[in-house]
Scaffold this motif. Structure first.
Motif, PDB file in Angstrom:
ATOM      1  N   UNK A   1     -26.665  24.872  15.834  1.00  0.00           N
ATOM      2  CA  UNK A   1     -26.872  23.545  16.417  1.00  0.00           C
ATOM      3  C   UNK A   1     -28.360  23.206  16.456  1.00  0.00           C
ATOM      4  N   UNK A   2     -29.193  24.190  16.751  1.00  0.00           N
ATOM      5  CA  UNK A   2     -30.632  23.945  16.869  1.00  0.00           C
ATOM      6  C   UNK A   2     -31.326  23.840  15.511  1.00  0.00           C
TER       7      UNK A   2
ATOM      8  N   UNK B   1     -13.640  36.582  17.694  1.00  0.00           N
ATOM      9  CA  UNK B   1     -14.484  36.500  16.518  1.00  0.00           C
ATOM     10  C   UNK B   1     -15.639  37.486  16.506  1.00  0.00           C
ATOM     11  N   UNK B   2     -16.153  37.708  15.324  1.00  0.00           N
ATOM     12  CA  UNK B   2     -17.327  38.552  15.115  1.00  0.00           C
ATOM     13  C   UNK B   2     -18.172  37.844  14.064  1.00  0.00           C
ATOM     14  N   UNK B   3     -19.100  37.043  14.527  1.00  0.00           N
ATOM     15  CA  UNK B   3     -19.803  36.097  13.655  1.00  0.00           C
ATOM     16  C   UNK B   3     -21.044  36.711  13.022  1.00  0.00           C
TER      17      UNK B   3
ATOM     18  N   UNK C   1     -19.526  34.262  18.418  1.00  0.00           N
ATOM     19  CA  UNK C   1     -19.578  33.016  17.642  1.00  0.00           C
ATOM     20  C   UNK C   1     -20.302  31.882  18.351  1.00  0.00           C
ATOM     21  N   UNK C   2     -20.243  31.862  19.668  1.00  0.00           N
ATOM     22  CA  UNK C   2     -20.892  30.768  20.386  1.00  0.00           C
ATOM     23  C   UNK C   2     -22.415  30.922  20.381  1.00  0.00           C
ATOM     24  N   UNK C   3     -22.910  32.161  20.331  1.00  0.00           N
ATOM     25  CA  UNK C   3     -24.354  32.374  20.168  1.00  0.00           C
ATOM     26  C   UNK C   3     -24.799  31.877  18.794  1.00  0.00           C
ATOM     27  N   UNK C   4     -23.993  32.195  17.778  1.00  0.00           N
ATOM     28  CA  UNK C   4     -24.296  31.718  16.427  1.00  0.00           C
ATOM     29  C   UNK C   4     -24.250  30.195  16.389  1.00  0.00           C
TER      30      UNK C   4
ATOM     31  N   UNK D   1     -15.010  25.385  18.819  1.00  0.00           N
ATOM     32  CA  UNK D   1     -13.902  25.949  19.586  1.00  0.00           C
ATOM     33  C   UNK D   1     -13.212  26.990  18.718  1.00  0.00           C
ATOM     34  N   UNK D   2     -12.658  28.048  19.347  1.00  0.00           N
ATOM     35  CA  UNK D   2     -12.005  29.131  18.627  1.00  0.00           C
ATOM     36  C   UNK D   2     -10.532  29.193  18.973  1.00  0.00           C
TER      37      UNK D   2
END
Length: 320
Positions: A26-27, A42-44, A18-21, A35-36
């Motif tokens: 964000x970009x 997660x599996x985003x 999720x943080x890669x997503x 935050x999770x």
């Protein structure tokens, strides 16, 4: 039937961190922090496609997630909840929305959004300038304040035509046959629909005499007719983007700002040359006074507009 917002062609992440997503979102879609819940990593999944000035995004974090943003700067977010639910903590209200609901988020409003683990959303990022262009095109009265939509949720059934349009835009954005001009046309329809279907702080009546409209621009040009007036100056004066300005002149005068200014200057020159009370010593002096420095080109423009040379116009004044 599931809504057809983007297909596999637009997939960027599937089963991802999720943080890669979040970094990608964000970009490309909007600044935020993620935050999770400590109980799940997660599996985003994420699909993303540009469509003219719009960004289309289908997003799921696959975990109970919290997204915080200090504001979206100069963009609006159209958020459609496809699965699960979302809690929106906004400046003046808190909304708990389930699948089948839509909410439009305004620029600059701080956001605190909680996603359920199964939440999936379709998000449209819309630059504020596009709404300004729509106002100029339709000549809707616009104050100096930013356009602000009321923070009220809508059910999908209330927005059927908008949803059908956005599904079509997704399809066209993913097609190799679509042209940029087609997407820009769709963008204009989307902004017009938003302004006519949703509640906001703008009146959709014709502009009044105090609005930064075409009539005020004409007056500004006439008041400064001897100056070198640029489209950028008119844009600054009217608080319109350049694109909105060009749309306004096309709608009202069927020409560009530059050509309109030149025509007005020619009319003032003609009035001066043919006015018996004028003290103008010669054609050159009048032409230079109104900013025509290339005298040969000026004479050609004058004759094509008034059917005579400027020297002939001046002679007719002197003979009278």
């Amino acid at each position: 039937m599931p809504l057809a917002f983007l297909n596999a062609k637009s997939s960027i992440f599937n089963g991802a961190n999720p943080f890669e997503v979040s970094d990608y979102v964000r970009a490309n879609v909007g600044s935020h922090s993620l935050s999770l819940s400590s109980r799940s990593q997660g599996s985003a999944s994420l699909s993303h496609r540009k469509a003219g000035g719009l960004d289309l995004c289908r997003l799921s974090y696959g975990a109970r997630a919290r997204v915080i943003s200090e504001g979206l700067a100069d963009i609006y977010h159209l958020q459609f909840i496809l699965r699960g639910y979302c809690r929106y903590t906004l400046p003046h209200t808190t909304l708990d929305l389930s699948a089948g609901h839509f909410l439009l988020l305004n620029p600059d409003d701080p956001l605190d959004i909680t996603y359920s683990e199964d939440c999936e959303k379709f998000i449209v990022k819309l630059p504020a300038t596009m709404l300004g262009d729509a106002c100029a095109e339709h000549r809707w009265t616009r104050s100096r304040e930013r356009i602000t939509f009321k923070q009220v949720p809508y059910r999908f059934q209330e927005l059927e035509s908008l949803i059908v349009l956005l599904q079509l835009i997704c399809e066209e954005a993913e097609s190799a046959l679509t042209t940029p001009q087609m997407l820009q046309h769709y963008n204009r329809v989307v902004t017009t629909k938003l302004m006519t279907m949703l509640e906001h702080n703008l009146g959709l009546e014709e502009p009044c005499e105090h609005a930064p409209c075409f009539e005020r621009l004409v007056q500004y040009i006439n008041d400064n007719i001897k100056q070198d007036i640029s489209a950028e100056q008119l844009s600054h004066f009217s608080r319109l983007s350049l694109r909105s300005l060009y749309l306004l002149f096309e709608k009202n005068a069927k020409t560009t700002p530059k050509q309109f200014i030149r025509q007005k200057k020619l009319e003032h020159v003609h009035a001066t040359l043919t006015n018996p009370a004028s003290k103008a010593p010669n054609v050159t002096a009048v032409a230079l006074e109104y900013g025509f420095t290339h005298l040969g080109r000026f004479s050609e423009l004058y004759r094509s507009t008034f059917g005579m040379l400027p020297s002939e116009a001046m002679k007719s004044r002197l003979s009278s």
